[in-house]
Each structure stands twice: as C-alpha cells, then as structure tokens.
Write a protein that holds these residues in place. Sequence first.
Motif, short mmCIF file in Angstrom:
data_model
loop_
_atom_site.label_atom_id
_atom_site.label_comp_id
_atom_site.label_asym_id
_atom_site.label_seq_id
_atom_site.Cartn_x
_atom_site.Cartn_y
_atom_site.Cartn_z
N ILE A 161 33.40 -39.24 5.55
CA ILE A 161 34.69 -38.64 5.20
C ILE A 161 34.67 -37.14 5.44
O ILE A 161 35.63 -36.57 5.99
CB ILE A 161 35.05 -38.97 3.73
CG1 ILE A 161 35.32 -40.46 3.57
CG2 ILE A 161 36.25 -38.14 3.25
CD1 ILE A 161 35.45 -40.92 2.13
N ALA A 162 33.58 -36.47 5.09
CA ALA A 162 33.48 -35.02 5.31
C ALA A 162 33.50 -34.69 6.79
O ALA A 162 34.15 -33.72 7.20
CB ALA A 162 32.20 -34.49 4.67
N ALA A 163 32.80 -35.48 7.61
CA ALA A 163 32.81 -35.24 9.05
C ALA A 163 34.21 -35.43 9.62
O ALA A 163 34.66 -34.66 10.49
CB ALA A 163 31.82 -36.17 9.74
N PHE A 164 34.93 -36.44 9.14
CA PHE A 164 36.29 -36.68 9.60
C PHE A 164 37.22 -35.53 9.22
O PHE A 164 38.02 -35.06 10.03
CB PHE A 164 36.82 -38.00 9.02
CG PHE A 164 38.23 -38.30 9.40
CD1 PHE A 164 38.55 -38.70 10.69
CD2 PHE A 164 39.25 -38.18 8.47
CE1 PHE A 164 39.85 -38.96 11.05
CE2 PHE A 164 40.56 -38.44 8.81
CZ PHE A 164 40.86 -38.83 10.11
N ILE A 165 37.11 -35.06 7.99
CA ILE A 165 37.95 -33.93 7.54
C ILE A 165 37.64 -32.68 8.36
O ILE A 165 38.55 -31.95 8.76
CB ILE A 165 37.74 -33.68 6.03
CG1 ILE A 165 38.34 -34.82 5.23
CG2 ILE A 165 38.35 -32.34 5.61
CD1 ILE A 165 38.01 -34.77 3.75
N GLU A 166 36.38 -32.43 8.64
CA GLU A 166 35.99 -31.28 9.46
C GLU A 166 36.58 -31.39 10.86
O GLU A 166 37.14 -30.43 11.40
CB GLU A 166 34.47 -31.19 9.54
CG GLU A 166 33.95 -30.04 10.34
CD GLU A 166 34.09 -28.73 9.62
OE1 GLU A 166 34.07 -27.68 10.30
OE2 GLU A 166 34.21 -28.73 8.39
N PHE A 167 36.49 -32.58 11.46
CA PHE A 167 37.04 -32.78 12.81
C PHE A 167 38.55 -32.56 12.82
O PHE A 167 39.08 -31.87 13.69
CB PHE A 167 36.71 -34.18 13.31
CG PHE A 167 37.41 -34.52 14.58
CD1 PHE A 167 36.97 -34.00 15.78
CD2 PHE A 167 38.52 -35.35 14.57
CE1 PHE A 167 37.63 -34.29 16.97
CE2 PHE A 167 39.18 -35.65 15.73
CZ PHE A 167 38.74 -35.13 16.94
N VAL A 168 39.24 -33.12 11.84
CA VAL A 168 40.69 -32.99 11.78
C VAL A 168 41.09 -31.53 11.59
O VAL A 168 42.03 -31.05 12.24
CB VAL A 168 41.27 -33.88 10.66
CG1 VAL A 168 42.73 -33.56 10.38
CG2 VAL A 168 41.12 -35.35 11.04
N SER A 169 40.38 -30.80 10.74
CA SER A 169 40.74 -29.40 10.51
C SER A 169 40.53 -28.55 11.76
O SER A 169 41.33 -27.68 12.07
CB SER A 169 39.96 -28.83 9.33
OG SER A 169 38.60 -28.70 9.66
#
Length: 70
Positions: free
Chosen positions: A49-57
């Motif tokens: 989830i953290a990697a996905f949020i980082e990518f999206v941001s």
Amino acid sequence: MNNFLKNAIKRIQILIESVAASVAVAKLRNGKFKNIEKIDMRAWYLLIIAAFIEFVSVYFNRFHPRHSRQ
C-alpha cells in the motif's frame, strides 16, 4: 530529462542509499545475512500500500500546474 524522471531517479537513489546504510549498520553490529530468512513479516500488505501511494503521488504530481510551467 523532464522533472518526473529526475524525481523518480532521485527517489530510487534514496531508497538504494537507505537499504545500503541499513545493511552496513547490520554488518557493523555483527549481523548475518542468513538471519534474513527468520524475519516475520506481519502486515506485509502495508508495504504494498505504501509503495502504491508513493507511486500515485509521484505520478500525479507531474500534472500539477506548478510543474507544467516552462
């Protein structure tokens, strides 16, 4: 090179540096690499989830009006 690619490269460099520093500290404390297999990953899904949020941001930050001016 555009800003998106520069930021992505910088973030990857930071990740590599933090992993290398962690390994160096572990070796200085007489840690062993084979102890990695004994790590119990509870809540591993938070890493994804953290990697996905980082990518999206990072991805959507390039569309911000502040970054689109030349």
